[in-house]
Design a protein around this motif. Structure first.
Motif, PDB file in Angstrom:
ATOM      1  N   PRO A  18       0.784  -1.119  -0.088  1.00  0.00           N
ATOM      2  CA  PRO A  18      -0.010  -0.005  -0.147  1.00  0.00           C
ATOM      3  C   PRO A  18       0.871   1.394  -0.055  1.00  0.00           C
ATOM      4  O   PRO A  18       0.600   2.329  -0.796  1.00  0.00           O
ATOM      5  N   LEU A  22       0.545   3.812  -3.173  1.00  0.00           N
ATOM      6  CA  LEU A  22       0.407   5.305  -3.096  1.00  0.00           C
ATOM      7  C   LEU A  22       1.131   6.292  -3.821  1.00  0.00           C
ATOM      8  O   LEU A  22       0.750   7.163  -4.466  1.00  0.00           O
ATOM      9  N   ALA A 299      -5.656   2.266   0.301  1.00  0.00           N
ATOM     10  CA  ALA A 299      -4.598   2.819  -0.603  1.00  0.00           C
ATOM     11  C   ALA A 299      -5.279   3.260  -1.758  1.00  0.00           C
ATOM     12  O   ALA A 299      -5.092   4.374  -2.077  1.00  0.00           O
TER      13      ALA A 299
END
Ligand SMILES: *Cc1c(COP(=O)(O)O)cnc(C)c1O
Length: 419
Positions: A18, A22, A299
């Protein structure tokens, strides 16, 4: 030409952890297409012409194809068409059998395994279709199936019975009947144009369709459902945006499932749509080993906000024939919702729905926050598990309050008006 698998330049698709997902808006290098001139790569017609549609192409581009994928690809095109744009293909990690992008578009042999509860038309759309290509399921809005083509094909497609890979992008054969039905039904104030993918039409064709819908006085609200900003962001040209802008109020619902799909290209395409004043929503399908972990979904929804897209729905995967290998459980879906609400921005929290099998429509499925309720009070819990009591409001009869003290009733004299 380099081979995608050899990865000589050391470029690897971003990991799907995640934190990294991102940050990584930049996809991997273009691999096999490294030497294609920029102008061609960015031309949406080129991307469509160069799509991967056969098992031979797939084998050449991805020698790491597993036996399950290979037999799936050999059978594809008989049931659900196979197509992947070169752009979207470069997001696949060829070294990762469980790559979340790969699972969405590479066929697998499991597509031929059909569970007894799976259906060809899982949402009962055909039964709610007054005219071919139109689904009138809810009182005030219709789903308008504009075309049966998509830029790439999702292996869990709820309309796999309808989509095709034939070439040429034309309206649904019953186009005039679709328009006539809406014209004759004044209760229809909202038209959702989907398919297939309406953004595959050229600008003139799409303008014609939107113009005809806008010419119907009772149609207030237009929506387009499209995965083109994710599969083919090159299609979102300034000219397209300028044309769409003339048909407001117009919303677009996109479809993305994993943070890795939100690349620089996708973010820029979505930015162009947002700059044209088009409110953007996202629909995700909850998919096994794609986005069925709370941290991946967190995310994803946070990254959608950075792309100016409001997460709208998470769908429980429809019971479409041959989709069991991609289906996550309702329990997982509810756990994800628990981990979103209260733990991140309210704007980032979509609604989790099951499209009821057989045609019941979308049913919200939420974790239980109301623990008990009677005429006097509701007992609720928050995202941290703390329990609260809230007094139920009365039926509107004012409460008998003690008579106020006299001085409280005396108002200050109004200040004299300025001369
Ligand atoms: C999802 C859907 C709509 C739109 O529903 P909203 O909840 O308004 O987004 C309309 N018609 C059909 C048949 C649908 O499946």
């Amino acid at each position: 030409m380099r081979d995608l698998a050899s990865s000589e330049d050391g470029e690897k698709p971003p990991s799907c952890s995640p934190a990294k997902a991102l940050k990584a808006f930049r996809p991997a290098g273009r691999g096999f297409w490294a030497n294609v001139p920029e102008a061609e790569w960015n031309d949406w017609h080129w991307q469509l012409r160069q799509r991967i549609t056969t098992v031979e192409q797939l084998q050449r581009l991805m020698p790491t194809l597993t036996p399950e994928e290979l037999s799936g690809a050999k059978l594809a095109n008989r049931k659900l068409a196979l197509a992947i744009t070169p752009y979207f293909f470069t997001l696949i990690d060829p070294a990762d059998e469980n790559c979340p992008i790969r699972r969405q578009v590479i066929p697998r042999v499991e597509e031929t395994y059909v569970a007894p509860w799976e259906m060809r038309d899982p949402c009962g759309e055909d039964a709610h279709s007054p005219v071919p290509g139109l689904v009138h399921r809810y009182p005030d809005r219709v789903l308008f199936l504009a075309t049966d083509r998509c830029a790439s094909y999702c292996r869990y497609c709820t309309r796999s019975r309808l989509v095709s890979n034939a070439s040429g992008y034309d309206f649904h054969p019953d186009y005039d009947r679709q328009i006539d039905y809406i014209r004759q039904h004044p209760e229809v104030r909202d038209v959702l144009v989907s398919g297939g993918d309406p953004l595959l039409f050229n600008d003139d064709k799409l303008a014609h369709l939107l113009g005809r819908l806008r010419a119907i006085p009772h149609v207030e609200f237009l929506r387009i459902g499209s995965r083109v900003p994710i599969f083919l962001p090159q299609r979102i040209t300034p000219e397209l945006c300028a044309m769409l802008k003339r048909h407001h109020p117009l919303f677009i619902s996109i479809h993305s499932n994993h943070p890795r799909e939100l690349t620089t290209e996708a973010r820029e395409a979505l930015g162009r749509l947002a700059d044209a004043g088009i409110p953007l929503g996202n629909q995700s399908v909850l998919l096994r080993q794609v986005n069925d972990r709370p941290e991946i979904m967190t995310a994803h929804v946070q990254k959608l906000l950075m792309c100016r897209v409001k997460p709208y729905y998470i769908y429980q995967c429809d019971l479409v024939a041959g989709s069991a290998h991609l289906r996550a459980s309702v329990r997982q879906g509810m756990q994800i919702m628990e981990q979103l609400r209260g733990h991140t921005t309210g704007y980032a929290v979509p609604e989790y729905v099951i499209d009821a099998p057989g045609g019941g429509g979308k049913v919200p499925v939420a974790p239980e926050y109301v623990l008990s309720r009677n005429a006097e009070r509701v007992i609720i819990r928050n995202h941290e598990g703390q329990i609260f009591e809230y007094p139920e409001a009365s039926d509107g009869t004012p409460l008998k309050a003690p008579p106020p003290e006299k001085e409280e009733l005396e108002l200050e004299p109004a200040p004299a008006a300025a001369p």
